[in-house]
Design an enzyme around this catalytic site. Structure first.
Site, short mmCIF file in Angstrom:
data_model
loop_
_atom_site.label_atom_id
_atom_site.label_comp_id
_atom_site.label_asym_id
_atom_site.label_seq_id
_atom_site.Cartn_x
_atom_site.Cartn_y
_atom_site.Cartn_z
CD GLU A 179 71.61 12.63 -40.88
OE1 GLU A 179 72.03 13.66 -41.46
OE2 GLU A 179 70.60 12.63 -40.15
CG HIS B 105 60.16 9.21 -41.23
ND1 HIS B 105 59.88 10.34 -41.95
CD2 HIS B 105 60.96 9.60 -40.21
CE1 HIS B 105 60.48 11.38 -41.37
NE2 HIS B 105 61.14 10.95 -40.32
#
Ligand SMILES: Cc1ncc(C[n+]2csc(CCOP(=O)(O)OP(=O)(O)O)c2C)c(N)n1
Lengths: 328, 333
Positions: free
Chosen positions: B65, B134
């Protein structure tokens, strides 16, 4: 001592003297910066490159003007070598609006986008992925320029180093990663930060050609950098160059250097890249005393000019505080 | 409210069309992210784009990322226009260094020299029982940072229009998309349209009270407003859309009209967007108020897995209705 002066071309040694004078400029400029720091003209962090000059000079001389450069906070030398005006750099360190980053960055954040100089970054490891991105853009735009990214061995312990190496190899982009291994990340020696201390071996894991070189030897660095650049320009692929070097000064002006022995520093000073290269040139009769003195005088003049430029510079109006947060 | 001027579309399809159009119109634009290509996008937003535009324009990237956001920043600095997708907001924390220390900072640190015209799209939101790693509503993290433009895609219109507008920005844009809404159908104008990414938007007019919201809150507020309308209560719904820089004018204007306001958000209550909006109203429109300000925000817990607890952790339409009735002193409470 007898030599036939007619055999010596007038241009002979010019290139060599230029290398020497660049290293000297960086050294003298930083000595002046340290002086200005103690006079409290420069504040914040000031990280000196003294001892490591052969790396910036040897690598950057191999680049073309179109090649991008990204550095750490220890980047005065790189900026000078890229051709930023010493006055503009000094003004930046003073925080004056005439500085290369309008005073907003200071010593650690020198920028000149027109000269493809994308800064001084002070998040260790944080600029490596950007370098990959600049190279990716070059590839997409079918440009032939290289992106050269300097960082310390401390940065090579960051995850971002590994992400950037992998991405560069995976995407086959023209980046030259230059690790300036000065053996210390602040006060923590290489052996306390890297399980595997032959840093060049880390390139192998990503299939990136990797070479280690004596970073105190300008000619060795120059040669290695030229080979690296040739490889990158031909293949479009990344390359990893480790320059083993040493900083003679403290990490920053705040560092009492408790972590290393003075004797060790003295030993390394015997490898001073400037003194040694000067000796080499003298031995090869590529520099005369007059020429050396001339270089010194020129540099002194240039630095004095830089200081007075910074002194005469202006402070940005406080009303402009909110500028440069969004584009106007 | 469908008519010949609008057409029905899912939120996912609206996002996809926006990407398709962007990639078609400008060679400098490319999409990069984990699984955006061969997989078709973790949420199928970019499905089919790889086939149409090829791997140079739709780039699958490794799980890095920080690395790929950093690379997006670098390529934006060099004149490209990358759209970087981060799969979900939880993973964006691994790229926070790049987003804040680089994307948001370079223009300033370089004295105005380095522009980062980058669009970062992040899937976020609560409501799919994906538990604490999440699902979150972390808009406030980004909205705290000067130098970023932070957009919350709360409607189908914005799902279709915000990307194009963002790609015109010279500065980095963070677009927060709501995965909970992907399959939801909504109306968008039938003709091509553009949206303004500097303004909030009144999604429903009313005179009795203002609901100020964004993201997942928009449709919940509209639903509450619809139901209250049947009781004769006219609610105005202001969709903030742009969480940084906040469109203060629109906030003050709706409050000056209705004289009452509730801010609704899924994000955690402390130090959230609601805190900021209410502070500004207090500072600048206090004497316009006929009732105390109020906010309905996310419960201050990591999002739990069980459905009933997940539902309880964010404000629902029912909660909004109860709050409005209370503030208006409505009989039936
Ligand atoms: C991400 C991050 N962590 C910690 C620091 C604090 N810090 C600044 S320089 C430094 C040492 C870096 O060493 P190295 O990468 O070897 O470069 P050198 O300073 O020796 O040139 C540290 C720990 C920082 N600036 N950024």
């Amino acid at each position: 001592m007898k030599r036939n002066p007619s055999r010596k071309k007038s241009s002979s040694g010019e290139e060599e003297r230029a290398l020497l004078s660049k290293m000297m400029l960086i050294r003298k400029f930083e000595e002046k910066a340290a002086e200005q720091y103690t006079k409290e003209k420069i504040r914040g962090f000031l990280h000196l490159y003294i001892g490591e000059e052969a790396v910036a000079v040897g690598v950057i001389q191999a680049l073309s003007e179109e090649d991008n450069i990204l550095c750490t906070y220890r980047e005065h030398g790189h900026a000078l070598m890229r051709g930023l005006n010493p006055g503009v750099i000094m003004a930046e360190m003073y925080g004056k609006v005439e500085g290369c980053s309008k005073g907003r960055g200071g010593s650690m954040h020198l920028f000149d986008v027109d000269k493809h100089f994308f800064g001084g970054s002070a998040i260790v490891g944080g600029h490596l992925a950007m370098a990959v991105g600049l190279a990716l853009a070059s590839k997409k735009q079918k440009k032939n320029n290289v992106t050269c990214c300097f960082f310390g061995e401390g940065a090579a312990a960051e995850g971002e180093f590994h992400e950037a190496m992998n991405l560069a190899a995976l995407w086959k982009v023209p980046v030259l990663f230059v690790c300036e291994n000065n053996l210390y990340a602040m006060g923590t020696a290489l052996k306390y930060t890297h399980a595997m201390q032959d840093l060049e071996k880390k390139g192998a894991a990503y299939g990136i050609p990797s070479v280690a070189v004596d970073g105190m030897d300008i000619i060795a660095v120059k040669k290695a950098a030229e080979e690296a650049i040739n490889y990158i320009k031909e293949s479009g692929m990344p390359y990893f160059l480790v320059c083993n070097t040493y900083r003679f000064r403290a990490h920053s002006m705040f560092d009492a250097e408790l972590y290393r022995d003075k004797k060790e520093v003295e030993e390394w000073k015997k490898k001073d890249p400037i003194i040694n290269y000067h000796q080499v040139l003298k031995r090869k009769r590529l520099i005369t005393k007059v020429q050396y003195d001339q270089i010194e005088a020129q540099i002194k003049e240039e630095i004095d000019k830089a200081v007075s430029f910074a002194e005469k510079g202006s402070w940005e109006a406080v009303e402009d505080l909110g500028k440069f947060v969004y584009s106007e | 409210m469908a008519d010949e001027n609008t057409h029905k579309i899912t939120y996912r399809e609206a996002l996809k069309q926006a990407h398709w159009e962007a990639l078609r119109d400008d060679d400098r634009i490319f999409l990069m992210g984990e699984d955006v290509g061969r997989y078709g996008g973790a949420f199928a937003v970019s499905k089919g784009l790889l086939k149409e535009f090829g791997p140079e324009r739709v780039m699958d990237v490794p799980l890095s990322e920080s690395g790929f956001v950093g690379a997006g920043i670098g390529s934006a600095m060099a004149g490209m226009k990358p759209i970087v997708e981060i799969m979900t907001v939880n993973f964006s924390l691994l790229a926070m260094d790049q987003i804040i220390n680089n994307a948001a900072t370079l223009l300033h640190m370089s004295g105005g020299q380095v522009n980062v015209p980058l669009v970062i799209r992040i899937g976020c939101g609560i409501g799919r029982q994906l538990a604490a790693q999440h699902s979150h509503s972390w808009e406030p993290f980004f909205a705290h940072v000067p130098g970023l433009i932070v957009l919350s895609v709360g409607t189908h219109e914005d799902a279709r229009g915000m990307l194009a507008a963002s790609l015109k920005s010279p500065d980095p844009v963070v677009m927060l998309e709501y995965t909970f809404m992907l399959n939801r159908e909504g109306e968008i104008p039938a003709d091509p349209f553009t949206v303004d990414i500097s303004k909030a938007k009144v999604r429903r007019e009313g005179r009795d009270i203002s609901l100020i919201t964004y993201g997942n809150g928009v449709y919940k507020c509209l639903e509450a407003a619809e139901r209250l309308f049947e009781l004769g209560i006219e609610v105005e719904v202001l969709d903030l859309r742009v969480l940084r820089p906040l469109d203060e004018e629109s906030i003050l204007s709706t409050v000056s009209k209705t004289h009452r306001a509730i801010v609704v958000e899924d994000a955690w209550k402390s130090v959230g967007i609601a805190s900021e909006v209410l502070a500004r109203i207090s500072e600048k429109a206090f004497f316009e108020l006929d009732a105390p300000l109020y906010r309905l925000c996310g419960a201050e817990v990591p999002i739990p897995y069980p459905k009933h607890l997940e539902d309880a952790s964010v404000p629902q339409s029912e909660d909004i209705i109860v709050a409005i009735k209370k503030i208006l002193g409505h009989d039936s409470v």
